[in-house]
Design a protein around this motif. Structure first.
Motif, short mmCIF file in Angstrom:
data_model
loop_
_atom_site.label_atom_id
_atom_site.label_comp_id
_atom_site.label_asym_id
_atom_site.label_seq_id
_atom_site.Cartn_x
_atom_site.Cartn_y
_atom_site.Cartn_z
N SER A 1 4.01 3.97 4.36
CA SER A 1 3.97 3.02 3.27
C SER A 1 3.87 1.67 3.96
N ASN B 1 -2.63 5.78 -0.92
CA ASN B 1 -3.35 5.56 0.34
C ASN B 1 -2.85 6.57 1.36
N ARG C 1 10.84 15.45 0.89
CA ARG C 1 11.82 15.60 -0.18
C ARG C 1 11.11 15.84 -1.51
N GLU C 2 10.08 15.04 -1.74
CA GLU C 2 9.40 15.16 -3.03
C GLU C 2 8.57 16.43 -3.15
N VAL D 1 7.52 7.17 5.81
CA VAL D 1 8.08 7.77 4.60
C VAL D 1 7.95 9.30 4.63
N MET E 1 10.65 11.18 2.84
CA MET E 1 10.53 11.05 1.39
C MET E 1 9.45 11.99 0.86
N VAL E 2 8.33 12.07 1.60
CA VAL E 2 7.24 12.95 1.18
C VAL E 2 7.71 14.40 1.17
N LEU F 1 0.87 -1.17 0.00
CA LEU F 1 0.00 0.00 0.00
C LEU F 1 0.91 1.22 0.00
N SER F 2 0.92 1.89 -1.14
CA SER F 2 1.85 3.02 -1.28
C SER F 2 1.31 4.26 -0.59
N ARG F 3 2.21 5.17 -0.25
CA ARG F 3 1.81 6.41 0.40
C ARG F 3 0.93 7.24 -0.54
N SER F 4 1.31 7.27 -1.83
CA SER F 4 0.62 8.16 -2.76
C SER F 4 -0.83 7.74 -3.01
#
Lengths: 202, 400
Positions: free
Chosen positions: B121, B100, B148-149, B142, B145-146, B95-98
């Protein structure tokens, strides 16, 4: 090349379309948008021929998701699109635009989840036909030419590839991709046997 | 071969060396991921320290309770479905962060009184042990990472906007240049015409002093016109608007015309143009006007940089479907440090205000662009103190 009858091919296509429908409804619900998935074509070819077919049909690099499968059948399941199509699928589903020409880490993760949903439902419908258990690993993002992608782990030329054309319907776009299952010969004979059993039972 | 006794001893040793269940739990508590385990009855049977910290729920409050009781808000959600498929069909899921957003209600320990949700994630994997099915749920934080993006997103957007703005500026610049050049050229042409009439004496005999001043005005008007024409050509080349009409061109005829046209210019420097004898009938594939422009540029350069009273040799040779035209002067040669920049825009070896020879520094740059458009090449060989040979390679016209 494996010869299967029209009836067998229709039966497999039908079953795969039902499972794709399930995957599509999961995806639709997740992104609150109409997503359709269908399998217009199923083929069985040798691994190296599949790689060539892949490269001939698609000049650009392919990218997608792979999972290893273990149990009744042993091999790799792949979901592949031309690289730029993978980019559109992820960005349409996430509803975002980004002026960057490759997928970010998080977008790759999202693609892995999309692939996971589709591949799990294909694998589970194959398990249904076999009436046996198939376990699959977590999805992994991959990128490369057909030959690179198909040179995965089980590099045996005798291996057969179940080659599915997949149509991904998103918004007004229709995106073509491929799902492949690399199967060893024993798995395949078992698969055909079970297939016939079921067709005869109808 | 191990004896039976040895084997038993070995097994006992292995058993005592194996970590106990308590040790495994300790290790799981050290994990930087959230981990919990669900059994076939959907009861939570393990809840690591990371989960305790992030959920503020102690193991005693969750162990033995069913998943839906612990997370009533997640009933019917994708996470519950994938736990079910892991247990029923032994399928692993991601289940990815993006796709879900914030699956579990997990937070960082109060940062400055604020509750901050952990970006997650999640992977769900089937586990079998002693004939029983379990499902492992692993949560990865994550959040970095969120963040950073989101920075990447801002940067990418800014870069795209910057590029768009730069393109706009460059377009404005070229429009400006071409408008200004046109506006300059029209009045200059009439000034040149008038000066010509006065100089020719049509308007009456001129005093020598007036005649000298008119001469200076004429020369400078010519220079300005050359400059403007060069700038306009450069602009056209850069905008891809320079049109070429390619076709068979009699090279020697065109060369002779160019030499004739440049003769007066050469005379100013007391330089003679000498075309190699006995060649004719060489047909190249080119645009007549453009190839003449290149010849003129090379011929005038050669005169300009020649020693006074010397010759400029023009030779033509043919090989492998190409024709080479060489324009050789006996001047000072091109200084080494300038050789690499010679085809750049606005380049002149002597960039000072007091330089001896005129010109815009655009000629060779334009010539090279023209030659490239005609599938030809331009190049040079030079020796300081001895002179320079510029050469052009042009394709022969192929009748087929």
């Amino acid at each position: 090349m494996l010869d299967i009858t029209e009836l067998q091919r229709d039966y497999i296509t039908e079953i795969l379309n039902i499972s794709m429908g399930r995957a599509a409804s999961v995806l639709s619900e997740m992104v609150s948008e109409e997503v359709s998935l269908s399998v217009p074509e199923v083929d069985f070819v040798q691994r190296n021929i599949a790689a060539e077919k892949f490269d001939q049909a698609n000049v650009s690099t392919m990218s997608g998701v792979t999972q290893s499968i273990r149990g009744a059948i042993y091999g790799d399941a792949l979901l592949m699109f031309p690289e730029e199509k993978t980019l559109s699928i992820v960005r349409i589903l996430l509803g975002e635009t980004l002026p960057v020409e490759s997928l970010t880490e998080m977008e790759q993760e999202a693609m892995c989840e999309i692939g996971n949903i589709i591949l799990n439902s294909v694998v589970s419908s194959i398990a249904d036909i076999l009436k046996k258990e198939i376990m699959s690993s977590l999805p992994r993002f991959i990128k490369g030419t057909g030959c690179e992608v198909f040179a995965v782990e089980t590099s045996n030329d005798d291996d057969l590839v179940m080659f599915l054309k997949v149509n991904f319907g998103l918004e007004s776009q229709s995106i073509n991709g491929y799902v492949t299952l690399i199967l060893n010969v024993d798995s395949l004979q078992d698969f055909i046997f079970q297939l016939n059993e079921q067709i005869n039972a109808i | 071969m191990l004896s039976e006794v040895d084997k038993m001893n070995h097994e006992m040793e292995v058993e005592s060396a194996a970590p106990s269940g308590r040790l495994f739990e300790k290790v799981l508590d050290l994990s930087e991921n959230g981990l919990f385990l669900v059994d076939a009855d959907r009861k939570i049977i393990l809840w690591n320290e990371w989960m305790v910290q992030a959920s503020s729920v102690e193991p005693v409050d969750v162990i033995g309770k069913v998943f839906s009781q612990v997370f009533p808000d997640l009933v019917g959600k994708r996470i519950e479905l994938v736990i079910n498929t892991a247990l029923d069909m032994r399928t692993a899921s991601l289940l990815s962060r993006s796709l879900n957003k914030s699956i579990f209600p997990l937070y960082y320990a109060n940062v400055g009184g604020k509750k901050m949700r952990i970006e997650q994630s999640v992977i769900v994997k089937p586990v079998q042990s002693d004939g029983h099915d379990y499902c492992m749920v692993q949560i990865t934080d994550v959040t970095p990472m969120v963040q950073r993006e989101s920075v990447l997103r801002v940067l990418a957007k800014e870069a795209a906007e910057g590029q768009k703005a730069a393109e706009g500026v460059s377009q404005m610049k070229s429009q400006f240049t071409s408008t200004v050049s046109h506006e300059l050229r029209t009045p200059l042409t009439s000034i040149r015409g008038s000066l010509g009439l006065i100089a020719s004496g049509v308007m009456g005999e001129l005093q020598p002093e007036v005649s000298r001043l008119i001469g200076i005005a004429s020369n400078n008007t010519e220079r300005l016109l050359f400059l403007i024409n060069d700038i306009l050509d450069m602009e056209k080349i850069e905008a891809g608007k320079m049109n070429f009409v390619m076709g068979p061109v009699d090279l020697i005829v065109v060369l002779k015309q160019s030499i004739e046209a440049n003769q007066p210019y050469g005379e100013q420097y007391h330089v003679r143009y000498l075309l190699q004898d006995g060649i004719s009938g060489i047909i190249v594939n080119a645009d007549t006007d453009r190839i003449m422009q290149v010849f003129s540029n090379l011929l005038s350069n050669a005169a300009k940089f020649s020693l006074e009273g010397s010759d400029v040799d023009i030779n033509v040779s043919e090989s492998n479907g190409m024709v080479r035209v060489e324009v050789k002067d006996y001047g000072a040669g091109i200084p080494l440090q300038f050789q690499s920049r010679i085809f750049d825009k606005f380049s002149q070896a002597d960039g000072s205000n007091t330089r001896k020879v005129g010109g815009t520094g655009l000629g060779l740059s334009i010539s090279r662009a023209i030659m490239e458009m005609m599938d030809g090449t331009i190049g040079f060989v030079t020796e300081e103190g001895k002179g320079t040979t510029f050469y052009l390679d042009i394709c022969l016209f192929n009748k087929g």
